[in-house]
Design an enzyme around this catalytic site. Structure first.
Site, PDB file in Angstrom:
ATOM      1  N   TYR A  12       0.884  -1.013  -0.142  1.00 57.41           N
ATOM      2  CA  TYR A  12       0.133   0.267  -0.134  1.00 57.41           C
ATOM      3  C   TYR A  12       0.970   1.275   0.378  1.00 57.41           C
ATOM      4  CZ  TYR A  12      -3.858   3.286   2.330  1.00 57.41           C
ATOM      5  OH  TYR A  12      -4.238   4.349   2.101  1.00 57.41           O
ATOM      6  N   ASP A  59      12.369 -12.949  -1.064  1.00 57.87           N
ATOM      7  CA  ASP A  59      11.674 -12.825   0.005  1.00 57.87           C
ATOM      8  C   ASP A  59      12.683 -12.210   1.155  1.00 57.87           C
ATOM      9  OD1 ASP A  59      11.462 -12.725   2.945  1.00 57.87           O
ATOM     10  OD2 ASP A  59      10.540 -14.678   3.195  1.00 57.87           O
ATOM     11  N   SER A 125       6.350   3.295  13.196  1.00 56.52           N
ATOM     12  CA  SER A 125       5.292   3.415  13.593  1.00 56.52           C
ATOM     13  C   SER A 125       4.929   4.092  14.584  1.00 56.52           C
ATOM     14  CB  SER A 125       4.599   1.982  13.843  1.00 56.52           C
ATOM     15  OG  SER A 125       3.431   2.349  14.500  1.00 56.52           O
ATOM     16  N   TYR A 150       3.644  -7.212  17.111  1.00 56.94           N
ATOM     17  CA  TYR A 150       3.660  -5.891  15.951  1.00 56.94           C
ATOM     18  C   TYR A 150       4.343  -4.898  16.418  1.00 56.94           C
ATOM     19  CZ  TYR A 150       2.908  -2.289  12.568  1.00 56.94           C
ATOM     20  OH  TYR A 150       3.502  -1.284  12.030  1.00 56.94           O
ATOM     21  N   LYS A 154       9.013  -3.261  15.861  1.00 56.25           N
ATOM     22  CA  LYS A 154       8.959  -1.360  15.063  1.00 56.25           C
ATOM     23  C   LYS A 154      10.238  -1.017  16.233  1.00 56.25           C
ATOM     24  CE  LYS A 154       6.664  -1.567  11.752  1.00 56.25           C
ATOM     25  NZ  LYS A 154       7.648  -1.405  10.715  1.00 56.25           N
ATOM     26  N   TYR A 178       5.009   6.428  10.472  1.00 59.63           N
ATOM     27  CA  TYR A 178       3.656   6.317  10.176  1.00 59.63           C
ATOM     28  C   TYR A 178       2.634   7.457  11.503  1.00 59.63           C
ATOM     29  CZ  TYR A 178       5.932   4.725   6.162  1.00 59.63           C
ATOM     30  OH  TYR A 178       7.145   3.630   5.508  1.00 59.63           O
ATOM     31  N   ASN A 199      -8.762  -5.046   9.676  1.00 55.99           N
ATOM     32  CA  ASN A 199      -8.595  -5.132  10.527  1.00 55.99           C
ATOM     33  C   ASN A 199      -8.978  -3.148  10.933  1.00 55.99           C
ATOM     34  OD1 ASN A 199      -7.525  -7.436  11.240  1.00 55.99           O
ATOM     35  ND2 ASN A 199      -5.738  -7.475   9.965  1.00 55.99           N
ATOM     36  N   LEU A 201      -9.479   1.005  10.256  1.00 52.91           N
ATOM     37  CA  LEU A 201     -10.979   1.657  10.121  1.00 52.91           C
ATOM     38  C   LEU A 201     -11.970   2.121   8.279  1.00 52.91           C
ATOM     39  CD1 LEU A 201     -13.393   2.915  11.607  1.00 52.91           C
ATOM     40  CD2 LEU A 201     -12.086   5.015  10.994  1.00 52.91           C
ATOM     41  N   ARG A 293     -11.986  -1.894  21.897  1.00 54.77           N
ATOM     42  CA  ARG A 293     -11.079  -2.822  21.149  1.00 54.77           C
ATOM     43  C   ARG A 293     -10.286  -3.039  22.509  1.00 54.77           C
ATOM     44  NH1 ARG A 293      -9.138  -2.279  14.845  1.00 54.77           N
ATOM     45  NH2 ARG A 293      -8.004  -0.397  15.930  1.00 54.77           N
TER      46      ARG A 293
HETATM   47  P1  NAD Z   1       1.603  -3.622   3.199  1.00 49.88           P
HETATM   48  O1  NAD Z   1       1.503  -5.339   3.496  1.00 49.88           O
HETATM   49  O2  NAD Z   1       0.763  -3.245   2.311  1.00 49.88           O
HETATM   50  O3  NAD Z   1       2.701  -3.636   2.740  1.00 49.88           O
HETATM   51  C1  NAD Z   1       4.088  -4.499   3.123  1.00 49.88           C
HETATM   52  C2  NAD Z   1       4.745  -5.478   1.815  1.00 49.88           C
HETATM   53  O4  NAD Z   1       5.847  -5.635   2.227  1.00 49.88           O
HETATM   54  C3  NAD Z   1       3.256  -6.258   1.037  1.00 49.88           C
HETATM   55  O5  NAD Z   1       4.371  -5.637  -0.469  1.00 49.88           O
HETATM   56  C4  NAD Z   1       4.373  -7.521   1.538  1.00 49.88           C
HETATM   57  O6  NAD Z   1       4.489  -8.821   0.221  1.00 49.88           O
HETATM   58  C5  NAD Z   1       5.642  -7.260   1.549  1.00 49.88           C
HETATM   59  N1  NAD Z   1       6.572  -8.190   2.594  1.00 49.88           N
HETATM   60  C6  NAD Z   1       6.028  -9.042   4.304  1.00 49.88           C
HETATM   61  N2  NAD Z   1       7.291  -9.469   3.942  1.00 49.88           N
HETATM   62  C7  NAD Z   1       7.952  -9.460   2.984  1.00 49.88           C
HETATM   63  C8  NAD Z   1       9.112 -10.177   3.552  1.00 49.88           C
HETATM   64  N3  NAD Z   1       9.474 -11.292   3.828  1.00 49.88           N
HETATM   65  N4  NAD Z   1       9.682 -10.285   2.197  1.00 49.88           N
HETATM   66  C9  NAD Z   1       9.054  -9.603   1.309  1.00 49.88           C
HETATM   67  N5  NAD Z   1       8.393  -8.675   1.575  1.00 49.88           N
HETATM   68  C10 NAD Z   1       7.820  -8.061   1.870  1.00 49.88           C
HETATM   69  O7  NAD Z   1       1.938  -2.620   4.608  1.00 49.88           O
HETATM   70  P2  NAD Z   1       1.852  -1.583   4.654  1.00 49.88           P
HETATM   71  O8  NAD Z   1       0.974  -0.931   4.722  1.00 49.88           O
HETATM   72  O9  NAD Z   1       2.065  -0.843   2.397  1.00 49.88           O
HETATM   73  O10 NAD Z   1       2.993  -0.663   5.479  1.00 49.88           O
HETATM   74  C11 NAD Z   1       4.185  -0.612   4.518  1.00 49.88           C
HETATM   75  C12 NAD Z   1       5.045  -0.823   6.151  1.00 49.88           C
HETATM   76  O11 NAD Z   1       4.675   0.839   7.184  1.00 49.88           O
HETATM   77  C13 NAD Z   1       5.280  -1.745   7.148  1.00 49.88           C
HETATM   78  O12 NAD Z   1       6.338  -2.243   7.127  1.00 49.88           O
HETATM   79  C14 NAD Z   1       4.795  -1.568   8.177  1.00 49.88           C
HETATM   80  O13 NAD Z   1       4.313  -2.030   9.418  1.00 49.88           O
HETATM   81  C15 NAD Z   1       4.711  -0.145   8.085  1.00 49.88           C
HETATM   82  N6  NAD Z   1       3.802   0.444   8.373  1.00 49.88           N
HETATM   83  C16 NAD Z   1       1.782   0.747   8.143  1.00 49.88           C
HETATM   84  C17 NAD Z   1       1.036   1.489   8.713  1.00 49.88           C
HETATM   85  C18 NAD Z   1      -0.612   1.393   8.359  1.00 49.88           C
HETATM   86  O14 NAD Z   1      -0.973   2.112   9.254  1.00 49.88           O
HETATM   87  N7  NAD Z   1      -0.660   1.184   6.914  1.00 49.88           N
HETATM   88  C19 NAD Z   1       0.979   2.383   9.667  1.00 49.88           C
HETATM   89  C20 NAD Z   1       2.666   2.515  10.427  1.00 49.88           C
HETATM   90  C21 NAD Z   1       3.795   2.127  10.004  1.00 49.88           C
HETATM   91  C1  WQD Z   2      -8.559   3.132  13.782  1.00 51.25           C
HETATM   92  C2  WQD Z   2      -9.683   3.522  15.233  1.00 51.25           C
HETATM   93  C3  WQD Z   2     -10.250   1.920  16.311  1.00 51.25           C
HETATM   94  C4  WQD Z   2     -11.994  -0.699  12.656  1.00 51.25           C
HETATM   95  C5  WQD Z   2      -3.801   0.524  13.557  1.00 51.25           C
HETATM   96  C6  WQD Z   2      -2.154   0.038  14.377  1.00 51.25           C
HETATM   97  C7  WQD Z   2      -1.173   1.145  14.067  1.00 51.25           C
HETATM   98  C8  WQD Z   2      -1.074   1.367  12.376  1.00 51.25           C
HETATM   99  C9  WQD Z   2      -2.053   2.244  12.313  1.00 51.25           C
HETATM  100  C10 WQD Z   2       0.454   0.452  11.532  1.00 51.25           C
HETATM  101  C11 WQD Z   2      -9.675   2.756  16.337  1.00 51.25           C
HETATM  102  C12 WQD Z   2     -11.090   1.931  15.200  1.00 51.25           C
HETATM  103  C13 WQD Z   2     -11.696   0.107  13.975  1.00 51.25           C
HETATM  104  C14 WQD Z   2     -13.350  -0.987  13.526  1.00 51.25           C
HETATM  105  C15 WQD Z   2     -13.552   0.559  14.097  1.00 51.25           C
HETATM  106  N1  WQD Z   2      -0.370   0.937  12.299  1.00 51.25           N
HETATM  107  N2  WQD Z   2     -12.345   0.864  14.623  1.00 51.25           N
HETATM  108  N3  WQD Z   2     -13.881  -0.196  13.828  1.00 51.25           N
HETATM  109  O1  WQD Z   2      -5.513   0.844  16.064  1.00 51.25           O
HETATM  110  O2  WQD Z   2      -4.674   3.711  15.247  1.00 51.25           O
HETATM  111  O3  WQD Z   2      -4.160   1.957  14.616  1.00 51.25           O
HETATM  112  O4  WQD Z   2      -3.566   1.027  12.013  1.00 51.25           O
HETATM  113  O5  WQD Z   2       1.628   0.291  11.896  1.00 51.25           O
HETATM  114  O6  WQD Z   2      -0.166   0.205  14.685  1.00 51.25           O
HETATM  115  O7  WQD Z   2      -1.864  -0.428  15.686  1.00 51.25           O
HETATM  116  O8  WQD Z   2      -5.523   2.237  13.413  1.00 51.25           O
HETATM  117  O9  WQD Z   2      -7.982   1.986  11.433  1.00 51.25           O
HETATM  118  O10 WQD Z   2      -7.355  -0.405  13.386  1.00 51.25           O
HETATM  119  O11 WQD Z   2      -8.382   1.333  13.741  1.00 51.25           O
HETATM  120  O12 WQD Z   2     -14.232   1.809  15.342  1.00 51.25           O
HETATM  121  O13 WQD Z   2     -13.661  -1.798  12.750  1.00 51.25           O
HETATM  122  O14 WQD Z   2     -10.836   2.977  14.857  1.00 51.25           O
HETATM  123  O15 WQD Z   2     -10.685   1.334  16.865  1.00 51.25           O
HETATM  124  O16 WQD Z   2     -10.054   3.221  17.556  1.00 51.25           O
HETATM  125  P1  WQD Z   2      -4.877   2.157  14.471  1.00 51.25           P
HETATM  126  P2  WQD Z   2      -7.345   1.531  13.070  1.00 51.25           P
END
Ligand code: NAD
Ligand code: WQD
Length: 339
Positions: A12, A59, A125, A150, A154, A178, A199, A201, A293
């Site tokens: 993403y 991988d 994160s 998770y 980080k 982020y 998972n 919102l 949650r």
């Molecule tokens: P995503 O799952 O869409 O992207 C992660 C990518 O990594 C995927 O394409 C997956 O196939 C690839 N991947 C996972 N394990 C791998 C491996 N062993 N080898 C090769 N590829 C692998 O997630 P995203 O939302 O784009 O998140 C990117 C990064 O940002 C992640 O590290 C995530 O933890 C971090 N992050 C995301 C969020 C969020 O809410 N989306 C928030 C904070 C941090």
């Molecule tokens: C947002 C709000 C929920 C789903 C998570 C990870 C964080 C980062 C971002 C990767 C909360 C509420 C959610 C639903 C709801 N990820 N909610 N109904 O929990 O802030 O952060 O994603 O690094 O580490 O913890 O994001 O989108 O899950 O939830 O009411 O079906 O929406 O309770 O208040 P969160 P979220």
């Protein structure tokens, strides 16, 4: 032209970052095992940018295969997106999470060492602020106590990268924390495509909107917040991607470790998200209120001053943009990339 390796670049945030880097004149190479993405995302990046993109199915934990990527490309920097990110799954499968997230980081660092690549940006994160720190979060706060594996991965990966930079004075590390990325590219060609029941919102709201889910459950409306629902710092994924372009410029011209929050600094409640989505897209989102949650914090939002002062970056898009672009992606791709 500088070449950037995007580990996990088909995902993403990686796919949106690829588009912004290419548009800013960088060359990108993607390495992904497609465990949570698909090659179609790479095709879409090519469609948007009109450039062909080199992508390896690999991988990142597999050092022999990853070395091929380092051998075949003269890399200037790495952005490490590759990780598993589902909080609930990490509680059920902690070993999988520690193995994948930590090993990808170590393998990347080993290859960087061997091939003389000195610049890395890491997808961290806001979760590393843990439960103790008061909002808004600033980068100099101590990392806190996480509620799930998770989050701990980080915290650990930040520590590993800091230690690596202490030992190698030429290494430049940027840790990007982020907040809550949502939205999609305005073309509607790339966006968030979670496997199974979302998972998070916004993808859940989008799937209710497109008829894949019956109703949204809002987790708790008895928090000590203005409307009783949790507040988060939602950031448009394109703003986030542009933050990576600024961070690449920075990492290429500095040594040592620097941490930046990437958020807007403005929190919105769950109810405000649902209301805005309904308003800008002129539809109703069926929803009910349910229990809290476990592990959710009432509020999480950034102080985003450092990214502005040091990187010259700030968000430009509004919550309405985030809701509009999410729906544009979802309605054009009702089943995500697997149409
Ligand atoms: P995503 O799952 O869409 O992207 C992660 C990518 O990594 C995927 O394409 C997956 O196939 C690839 N991947 C996972 N394990 C791998 C491996 N062993 N080898 C090769 N590829 C692998 O997630 P995203 O939302 O784009 O998140 C990117 C990064 O940002 C992640 O590290 C995530 O933890 C971090 N992050 C995301 C969020 C969020 O809410 N989306 C928030 C904070 C941090
Ligand atoms: C947002 C709000 C929920 C789903 C998570 C990870 C964080 C980062 C971002 C990767 C909360 C509420 C959610 C639903 C709801 N990820 N909610 N109904 O929990 O802030 O952060 O994603 O690094 O580490 O913890 O994001 O989108 O899950 O939830 O009411 O079906 O929406 O309770 O208040 P969160 P979220």
């Amino acid at each position: 032209m500088k070449t950037i390796l995007l580990a996990g670049g088909a995902g993403y945030i990686g796919s949106h970052t690829a588009v912004e880097l290419i548009s800013s004149g960088y060359d990108v190479v993607i390495a992904d095992n497609y465990s949570n993405s698909c090659p179609e995302a790479v095709k879409r990046i090519e469609e948007i940018t009109g450039k062909s993109v080199k992508a390896y199915e690999v991988d990142i934990k597999d050092k022999a295969k990853l070395e091929t990527v380092f051998k075949e490309n003269k890399l200037d920097a790495v952005i490490h997106f590759a990780g598993l990110k589902a909080v609930g799954e990490s509680v059920a499968k902690p070993v999988l999470y520690y193995r994948n997230n930590i090993d990808t980081t170590l393998t990347l660092l080993e290859c960087m060492q061997e091939y003389g690549v000195k610049n890395i940006i890491f997808s961290s994160s806001a979760t590393v602020y843990g439960e103790e720190n008061p909002v808004p979060y600033t980068e100099q706060m101590q990392r806190g106590t996480c509620t799930n594996p998770y989050g701990w991965t980080k915290v650990m990966m930040e520590q590993i990268l800091e230690d690596a930079a202490k030992a190698d004075k030429e290494l430049s590390v940027v840790l990007l924390r982020y907040f809550n990325p949502i939205g999609a590219h305005e073309s509607g060609k790339i966006g968030e495509d979670p496997q199974g029941i979302p998972n998070n919102l916004m993808p859940y709201v989008a799937q209710v909107a497109v008829g894949r889910r019956e109703k949204l459950t809002i987790f708790g409306n008895d928090y000590d917040t203005p409307d009783g629902t949790c507040r988060r710092d939602y950031i448009h994924v394109v703003d986030l991607a542009k933050g990576h372009v600024k961070a690449i410029d920075y990492v290429l011209s500095h040594d040592g470790v620097e941490i930046f929050n990437l958020g807007t600094g403005t929190p919105y409640s769950v109810t405000e998200i649902v209301d805005t989505f309904e308003k800008v897209n002129d539809m109703k989102i069926n929803h009910v209120y349910g229990d809290r949650r476990p592990g959710d914090l009432p509020e999480s939002y950034a102080n985003a001053d450092k990214a502005l002062n040091v990187l010259g970056w700030k968000t430009e898009k509004t919550l309405a943009d985030m809701c509009r672009d999410t729906w544009n992606w979802q309605k054009n791709n009702p089943n995500g990339y697997n149409k």
